[in-house]
Design a protein around this motif. Sequence first.
Motif, PDB file in Angstrom:
ATOM      1  N   TYR A   1       0.485  -1.037   0.097  1.00  0.00           N
ATOM      2  CA  TYR A   1       0.155   0.002   0.218  1.00  0.00           C
ATOM      3  C   TYR A   1       0.962   1.205   0.142  1.00  0.00           C
ATOM      4  CZ  TYR A   1      -3.760   3.541   1.433  1.00  0.00           C
ATOM      5  OH  TYR A   1      -4.015   4.745   1.625  1.00  0.00           O
TER       6      TYR A   1
ATOM      7  N   THR B   1      -3.626  11.531  -7.041  1.00  0.00           N
ATOM      8  CA  THR B   1      -4.449  10.432  -7.116  1.00  0.00           C
ATOM      9  C   THR B   1      -4.645   9.299  -8.220  1.00  0.00           C
ATOM     10  OG1 THR B   1      -6.499  11.981  -6.667  1.00  0.00           O
ATOM     11  CG2 THR B   1      -7.197   9.683  -7.708  1.00  0.00           C
TER      12      THR B   1
ATOM     13  N   TYR C   1      -5.719  -2.709  -3.220  1.00  0.00           N
ATOM     14  CA  TYR C   1      -6.222  -1.525  -2.575  1.00  0.00           C
ATOM     15  C   TYR C   1      -7.342  -0.621  -3.771  1.00  0.00           C
ATOM     16  CZ  TYR C   1      -2.536  -2.942   0.686  1.00  0.00           C
ATOM     17  OH  TYR C   1      -1.598  -4.394   0.493  1.00  0.00           O
TER      18      TYR C   1
ATOM     19  N   VAL D   1      -6.400   5.322  -4.624  1.00  0.00           N
ATOM     20  CA  VAL D   1      -5.630   5.609  -3.350  1.00  0.00           C
ATOM     21  C   VAL D   1      -5.377   7.017  -3.755  1.00  0.00           C
ATOM     22  CG1 VAL D   1      -3.344   5.726  -2.234  1.00  0.00           C
ATOM     23  CG2 VAL D   1      -4.307   3.397  -2.856  1.00  0.00           C
TER      24      VAL D   1
ATOM     25  N   ALA E   1      -0.643   9.485   2.567  1.00  0.00           N
ATOM     26  CA  ALA E   1      -1.772   9.254   1.717  1.00  0.00           C
ATOM     27  C   ALA E   1      -3.786  10.021   2.438  1.00  0.00           C
ATOM     28  CB  ALA E   1      -2.268   7.858   1.048  1.00  0.00           C
TER      29      ALA E   1
ATOM     30  N   LYS F   1      -5.185   8.778   4.517  1.00  0.00           N
ATOM     31  CA  LYS F   1      -5.638   8.034   5.936  1.00  0.00           C
ATOM     32  C   LYS F   1      -5.692   8.518   7.229  1.00  0.00           C
ATOM     33  CE  LYS F   1      -6.584   3.980   4.466  1.00  0.00           C
ATOM     34  NZ  LYS F   1      -7.752   2.509   4.686  1.00  0.00           N
TER      35      LYS F   1
ATOM     36  N   ALA G   1      -9.928   9.068   4.081  1.00  0.00           N
ATOM     37  CA  ALA G   1     -10.300   8.132   3.364  1.00  0.00           C
ATOM     38  C   ALA G   1     -11.050   7.154   3.972  1.00  0.00           C
ATOM     39  CB  ALA G   1      -9.043   6.904   3.273  1.00  0.00           C
TER      40      ALA G   1
END
Length: 889
Positions: free
Chosen positions: A138, A158, A165, A168, A190, A192, A825
């Motif tokens: 990832y 992007t 995955y 992302v 990212a 996250k 996300a």
Amino acid sequence: MFGKIIGDALKTTGDALRTTGDVAGSVVNAGGNVIDRATDIGWIGNRKIKGKVILMRSNVLDFNEFHSTVLDGFTELLGSGIVLQLVSATHVDRHSNDPRGKVGRRAYLERWLTSLPPLFAGESVFQINFEWDEEFGYPGAFYIRNGHTSEFFLKSLTLEDVPGYGKVHFDCNSWVYPQRRYNKDRIFFANKTYLPSETPDPLRKYREEELVNLRGNGKGERQEWDRIYDYDVYNDIADPDGGDKLVRPILGGSDYPYPRRGRTGRPRTRRDPNSESRLKSMIGLNIYVPRDENFGHLKMGDFLGYALKALSSNIKPGLQTIFDLTPGEFDKFKELHNLYEGGFPIPPNVFKTFTDGLTAPMFKELLRTDGERFLRFPVPQVIKDNKSGWRTDEEFAREMIAGVNPILIRRLQHFPPSSKLDPKVYGNQNSIITEEQIKDGLEGLTVNEAIKENKLYILDHHDALMPYLKKINSTSTKSYATRTLLFLKADGTLKPLVIELSLPHPQGDEHGAISKLYFPAENGVESSIWQLAKAYVAVNDAGYHQLICHWLHTHAVLEPFVIATHRQLSVLHPIHKLLVPHYKDTMFINAFARQTLINADGLLESTHFQSKYAMELSSYVYKEWNFLEQALPADLIKRGVAIHDSSSSHGVKLLIEDYPFAVDGLEIWSTIKNWVAAYCSLYYKDDNAIQNDIELQSWWKEAREKGHADKKDEPWWPKMHTMAELVESCTIIIWIASALHAAVNFGQYPYGGFIPNRPTLSRRFMPEVGSKEYKELESNPEKAFLKTINSQMQCLLGMSLIEILSRHASDEVYLGQRASLEWTADKDAINAFEKFGEEVHGVEQRIMERNVNINLKNRTGPANVPYTLLIPSSTEGLTGRGIPNSISI
């Protein structure tokens, strides 16, 4: 000329590449030959991950930027363009002992040369292809190196289809300067969200290193490309080298406690080694804040950014020139009304002198020149429908709960009003109002009965101003410390009963106050005296509002939280993602304010009664600041205008039921708090998770101990050990940044654009019976009133300032909105935020319904100005409504 640019470009490109080093896997030898890029090309495997990069280039209409564009083209040809490398969040390099995530092969932004930049700084979209390695996993971050000679704003990356995955996204929103400006490559993560303890091991070191970069080492002068967040005291508002008249105390420390501001590291002054030198030029509004905290390109190009600059550097000195040559006074209110219809008349020769050279569109817009008149203003709402409604006692009182400063009125719980000032220093400062003097206004009640039935209220500016009043009145200002007593009528409106005007005792502070009382009157000279008494109250309120309720209690107290958040909370942290939208533009507008608004002899000193003691007085008031009391329910309870009520959804019951600011504000407060609670519960399952969050604890410790260093030992600070403390603290920060600031800022021009309604200074005392001023008041009350409040120049300067401050920019983002739809996300967080937006919209609908309810008399009042300051949405411009996410102007 073009040939010279080409020649310079070749030379500069070679220099830049040699300085940067191996920016893109290329080496330029002495003859300019390029080698080794083929190595990168050979790395590309059969499988690629497609990506899309969105960025904004600098404006190519500027010559320097055109020069950079040519240079950037050559760096592309020479293989030194924009390079990205993915970083794995799941795998480390098995050939190395480095615990950090594996770094992928270089990938190059494609078609830079064939993608023409827009005429204005709009978005450009570029494709990029990354080689895929099945052992990579990832991609949790990426490095970017800018081999060009100019910066660009990186909006996002992007990745379309990462094996295993899917999509992302990297939400970047940051300026990326040429590589030679950085000691380390720029890294982006990212979208996250991870608590520190939950961070994937391969990303942990990257996360920690990025925070270290943002903290800097506390040394040196900061440059525009720096990304350093650090603290300093307010040692930059004075100009000791400019002479004694520009000397002011340094704010921050035991003598003059104050919140901290962003450090710039500028050189110290010659005369005072503790004071920071001031910028002598305002070209490009080039005040250091971390680059991403600066105004965005739209706002900088808007009227707002340059109007503030023009007001300081051209219009203020221009007005001084005009009134040195043609001194004058407004003689009647009609002359003020003419400002909105035709502008201000000045002699032709003076007009030409003032406007020569002001050819830029921003100056033309700001000056609104028309023949020999200039500074024509929009009609303020307070006189738009009713030109005389502002003069009524009902409107005077209504604005205390539905105006631009509706956060000071409190319930009177003891009679007569008493002072908290030390009697050993200030003598007897208690009120001289007696029951006998006000009993006719109590509708048959005694004072004790009125207090028991929650009918008596006070707007009290006495204790905050009296310690400084002798100093203030030693300038051209002639002001009083005021108390205004009000009665809550059966129809829900307030009526003033008496105004007390107080001055320091001429024989010394220890002898107490010299006070006089003034009562409502409708006819004769007594009516004119009463109008002047209300004007002295308005002067106190306008000055306290601007320097305390607005500047100190929103702008200044929030900046330490902005700095601490960036220094201690990673962009991966959930609380960082929660709070950062509420910090947009705050550091820059504060830095600009220190340069031209709150500085020595700045715009606020020139237009408000506190004059050169303004900031010193705000330090005096900061001593009483309490973070927890900034919560709206706590504030209402402290002021006695509400009581605890567990049955209410807000936890409080208002004692003035038709209190527009409080009614609307409580709905906004609860909506924000519900959102914060829902969001935080997604990441913290119990109080132990909060206590064990090392970044969160460091953030809170630093905000208290460094950002609000002079308050660090106060017992009221939340300890940040529980979910309740986290939710309350974040709600307070968001409330201050959004709704509270909106409530005290965007009504400045709608209510104060007509200066007689909210004068900001007084130039002479109340006339005594038998004096020539008293006779003038009898014969020409309008002229006497206007000679007491702001002069012509002060009117025009003050109106120009608050018109700018009351405007919304075109790129504003309002409460319940986000600038990016992909800010996280986490789908649960997205869903919670969407619900928040729906609830904000519901509040807006209910506010609009209340504003047309004829039974709620305080919603509009005699001036027919609906209370709209807490309606969340708005359009661009001067609207009198809208809650931006952040303190952005």
